[in-house]
Design a protein around this motif. Structure first.
Motif, PDB file in Angstrom:
ATOM      1  N   ALA A  95       0.827  -1.210   0.000  1.00 20.10           N
ATOM      2  CA  ALA A  95       0.000   0.000   0.000  1.00 20.10           C
ATOM      3  C   ALA A  95       0.860   1.257   0.000  1.00 20.10           C
ATOM      4  N   THR A 103      -8.081   0.520   0.483  1.00 18.15           N
ATOM      5  CA  THR A 103      -7.871  -0.902   0.220  1.00 18.15           C
ATOM      6  C   THR A 103      -9.202  -1.631   0.234  1.00 18.15           C
ATOM      7  N   HIS A 119     -10.829   1.093   4.383  1.00 16.48           N
ATOM      8  CA  HIS A 119     -10.705  -0.326   4.007  1.00 16.48           C
ATOM      9  C   HIS A 119     -12.098  -0.922   3.852  1.00 16.48           C
TER      10      HIS A 119
END
Length: 375
Positions: A95, A103, A119
């Motif tokens: 990342a 993500t 996320h």
């Protein structure tokens, strides 16, 4: 342009087609984002020491189950605290290197969250959902250490997208996740979506019951075979087509055992059937039900897992308790008895597929959360 890291065990065949389908659909739904696939297993294989350690730790952790054939090393290797920590470190490194703004991960077998980045998770299961399948589900559980790792995954996500309402309930009831962090978005078909099917009219087609599954026992094949024996007493022209496995049918008439067939042949199999029946005993999701709905088939199945989301009794099919042979036979006969009901159920299956189980609609539901969270 925002960059999103799409983490998955693997996106290449023989990976589940849903991995690639989800990635493609998200790219269409989020055209202002650059979505980059990050495959965990290929990266692990390119690190020989870590790859060897993953196998060794799994072999030591699950030795009795592996020796007894209750678990496979392939599945055990991704369910250890050691690999969980390895993936966590790898995800953070990738990342940073790739400059991701958010993500996203497929399934909940690892944790690709990175502190400070939004996320998102898309999964068809929770590990503790297995407990709802009784003794067989308890036997499918992995180590207490792995279960503790899994508990860490969900609270770190902005949203956990799920394929079915039973998994949404499990996240709230078994893991204590706030309901507003869970969103059921369903899933699309792995096979190409067919054009709207014609009405089932040919007697041979209308009277053909299709079973499609690799694991004959777990998918309820023995119960279907017993039920079909009862069906033949009332409908001697009924036929049973078994695809995906090669069970011994004991000489029962009107049974065709096709075994494993290419995915490209399945549309012909669906088109040649009048009813889809999969009386499964355990089912995390069951993408084959989605494919049957897209082909406009009435469905007879069991009331387990995600199946009640897809099959609504009296609307597009019937549900029975797992192992209920007489109930299964009655449900099949009720559809065979009434071609008008079969046509009505089939049309409702197709309509449900178009509304819920279309990849672009699934991705659009996710994009509504990701678009505001990936900043």
């Amino acid at each position: 342009m925002r960059r999103i890291g799409f983490f998955t065990l693997t996106a290449s065949p023989p990976a589940p087609p849903a991995n690639a389908r989800t990635l493609e659909a998200l790219r269409r739904a989020l055209p202002d984002c650059e979505i980059e696939a990050v495959e965990v297993v290929p990266r692990l294989r390119r690190a020989p020491l870590a790859y060897g350690m993953a196998g060794a730790v799994a072999a030591a952790s699950y030795a009795p189950d592996l020796l007894a054939g209750r678990k496979s090393l392939k599945h055990a290797a991704v369910r250890t605290p050691w690999l969980f920590r390895w993936v966590k470190r790898m995800a953070a490194r990738v990342a940073r290197e790739r400059g991701f703004d958010a993500t996203f991960q497929m399934q909940s077998l690892f944790d690709a969250s990175v502190p400070g980045l939004p996320h998102f998770i898309y999964t068809d299961h929770t590990h503790l959902e297995n407990r709802r399948y009784g003794a067989a589900g308890e036997a499918a559980l992995y180590s207490a250490g792995w279960r503790e790792c899994e508990r860490l995954i969900y609270p770190r996500a902005r949203t956990v997208f799920v394929r079915s309402s039973n998994v949404a309930r499990s996240l709230v009831e078994d893991y204590g996740l706030p309901a507003d962090k869970v969103l059921c978005v369903h899933a699309g078909s792995n096979a190409p979506v067919p054009p709207a099917p014609a009405d089932v009219a040919a007697p041979r087609q209308r009277n053909t019951i299709l079973f499609a599954g690799i694991d004959w026992e777990r998918k309820g094949g023995p119960a279907l075979l017993q039920a079909f024996r009862l069906v033949l007493e009332r409908h001697p022209d009924a036929r049973l087509s078994i695809v995906g496995c090669t069970p011994d049918t004991g000489g029962l008439p009107n049974c065709e055992v096709a075994g494993r067939v290419p995915l490209g042949e399945m549309p012909r199999r669906f088109a040649g059937a009048g009813i889809f029946c999969l009386p499964t005993l355990r089912e995390p999701f069951g993408i084959v039900f989605v494919e049957a709905m897209w082909h406009g088939l009435p469905i007879v199945a069991t009331e387990v897992g995600a199946v009640p989301d897809m099959v609504e009794p009296g609307v597009n099919g019937a549900l029975v308790a797992p192992g209920d042979v007489p109930g299964l036979a009655r449900a099949l006969c009720a559809i065979l008895d009434d071609p008008a009901r079969a046509a009505r159920y089939g049309a409702a299956s197709r309509a449900r597929a178009e509304d819920r189980y279309d990849w672009d609609k699934v991705a659009a539901r996710m994009a509504g959360r990701i678009g505001t969270g990936a900043v």
